[in-house]
Write a protein that holds these residues in place. Structure first.
Motif: not given
Ligand code: ADP
Length: 483
Positions: A15, A18, A295-296, A300-301, A323, A325, A351, A373, A378
């Motif tokens: 992974k 999303g 978030s990533r 974008q975010k 939280l 990366a 992550y 988005e 999330t």
């Molecule tokens: P994207 O797919 O664009 O990164 P989404 O919100 O659709 O954003 O999905 C990201 C998923 O990964 C969500 O479930 C979010 O909580 C999770 N996530 C993002 N960054 C982290 C992180 N550093 N550690 C754990 N989970 C994360």
């Protein structure tokens, strides 16, 4: 009905975002709708290790070379692993090498994936021939082109998870793809003189879906369509937005083993225990409300907006937990926020799935100030855990979060806040609105209950996809005449 899902990542095997959440959860959700969905995924290094069973199934002679196909199972899901060690058995992630650079042969790695999907759809596995191919993002973008090149009419649904990734490569690779010469053109895989795998998916598929209705509309605008807006406008009703959902078993505050204290909407007092445990873990001052971001860390975010606003967020009395990366510059800034405000801001760069659950279970609000988005998951996790999402008014964020406008509050339907402006100032303004809500406990509790009962489950998404698949199934043999 049999559907082959073709993708480059799948939770929990591999992974980066999303996309994996959706491809991982959809097969089980669809099984309840009578759809036999199997997944085709590259056999990246280490992936097979976590699967319950794995058997050699076939050797495929594909235009790009020979590849093996293994059949594996995971939690009841059938997975086909495409085995080509020279392309997939290497260090790094699915798209980037260990040094963070794109694998130089990504075009070949994902063209092979599409060729394998086409072979399966054309009967390479006599015991299982799909009725529909469901291709995800640019990595599976060549599926429809490969099928049409073989005169197959197996319907292909192409899903766009994020149009920002076009799978664009120099035109020089085109002859290697084994596609008819005529496919390189404005109605085919050509994109501003290059090859785009996503363009191929959009041009040759029977139907294009994306992950929210608002993003579907945004994609048809020049400013947000990534260069594909004209093509998508031309496809008209062939572009469908289906709001994504989350795995409501994985994300369930009533049973979640990763959080300190399980809770329900009728026992919200228990939620506080989770916030306290976060405060202990990050050594934050007690007794303050919490806002968080999971978030990533990419442009974008809108994470830079949160960094810009951090001092003022704390100045308004909130603690802040981040939280994430991603981009190095953003990671550095995140860490700087943490070290500048000990006791008030907690930052974890990396992550960490378990920590994501703990944050959702403990935070009062979750910031999602994305510049765009497509769907966003999330904020759906936040809704389910009663963390009020504060979101940019774009894409799936609009479709999943009901802003606490005076009307929505009066009707008891508000579930979060929409930013009036996607900026640091906009975030601070939303936090002032949140402060007013926190000062009114009945209103706050009502919003939390509304959030927690929002249907964010993938079952709803799966039902919509099942309906789409059956449109193709029932309209045979002229399946491609769908309007
Ligand atoms: P994207 O797919 O664009 O990164 P989404 O919100 O659709 O954003 O999905 C990201 C998923 O990964 C969500 O479930 C979010 O909580 C999770 N996530 C993002 N960054 C982290 C992180 N550093 N550690 C754990 N989970 C994360």
């Amino acid at each position: 009905m049999k559907v082959l899902s073709v993708c480059s990542e799948m939770f929990p095997l591999i992974k980066t975002g999303g996309l994996a959440d959706m491809t991982g959860a959809l097969p089980a959700a669809l099984a309840g709708q009578g759809v036999d969905m199997r997944v085709l995924l590259p056999a990246y290094r280490g992936v097979a290790l976590s699967l319950e069973s794995c058997t050699e199934l076939a050797a495929l002679d594909l235009p790009l070379g020979r590849a093996g196909l293994r059949h594996c199972r995971m939690q009841g899901i059938d997975i086909f692993l495409l085995d080509a060690p020279a392309l997939y058995d290497r260090p790094g992630g699915p798209y980037l090498d260990a040094a963070g650079q794109e694998h130089p042969d990504n075009w070949k790695r994902f063209a092979l994936l599409a060729q394998a999907a086409a072979a399966i759809a054309c009967g390479a596995l006599p015991g299982w021939v799909p009725d529909v191919v469901h291709a995800h993002d640019w990595q599976a973008g060549l599926c429809a082109a490969c099928l049409r090149a073989q005169d197959s009419e197996t319907p292909v649904i192409q899903t766009i998870h994020n149009v920002a990734f076009a799978g664009r490569f120099p035109a020089a690779i085109f002859p290697e793809l084994g596609l008819p010469e005529g496919f390189f053109g404005i109605d085919g895989v050509e994109f501003y003189g290059d090859v785009s795998f996503l363009k191929a998916g959009l041009a040759f598929s029977d139907l294009v879906t994306t992950v929210s209705p608002t993003y579907a509309e945004e994609l048809t605008r020049p400013a947000m369509g990534g260069g594909f807006d004209g093509l998508l406008r031309a496809r008209g009703a062939d572009l469908v937005g289906i709001l994504n959902g989350i795995d409501s078993g994985e994300w369930n505050p009533e049973t979640d083993p990763l959080i300190t204290r399980q809770y329900t909407a009728s026992r919200l007092g228990q939620r506080q225990v989770n916030r306290n445990s976060l405060y202990t873990a990050f050594a934050l001052e007690d007794g303050r409300p919490l806002v968080a971001m999971v978030s990533r860390l990419t442009d974008q975010k809108g994470v830079d907006l949160v960094f810009d606003a951090a001092g003022d967020i704390l100045g308004r009395g909130f603690n802040l937990i981040i939280l994430g990366a991603g981009d190095e510059a953003h990671e550095t800034r995140a860490l700087a926020v943490g070290s500048a405000h000990p006791g008030r801001a907690g930052v974890h760069v990396g992550y960490d799935e378990a920590l994501a659950h703990r944050i959702q279970a403990g935070t009062d609000a979750l910031l999602v100030p994305s510049r765009f988005e497509p769907c966003g998951l999330t904020q759906m996790c936040a809704l389910r855990y009663g963390a009020l999402p504060i979101v940019a008014p774009t894409g799936g964020l609009v479709d999943s979060v009901i802003d606490a406008s005076p009307v929505a509050l009066a009707q008891n339907v508000a579930t979060g806040l929409h930013l009036r402006e996607v900026s640091a100032t906009g975030i601070l303004f939303a936090l002032d609105r949140l402060t007013a809500i926190l000062a009114n406990p009945p209103c706050h509790q009502q919003m939390i209950r509304n959030a927690m009962k929002t249907d964010v489950s993938l079952d709803r998404t799966a039902a919509e996809y099942a309906a789409l698949y059956s449109r193709f199934h029932q309209s045979e043999p002229r399946v491609r005449a769908l309007a």
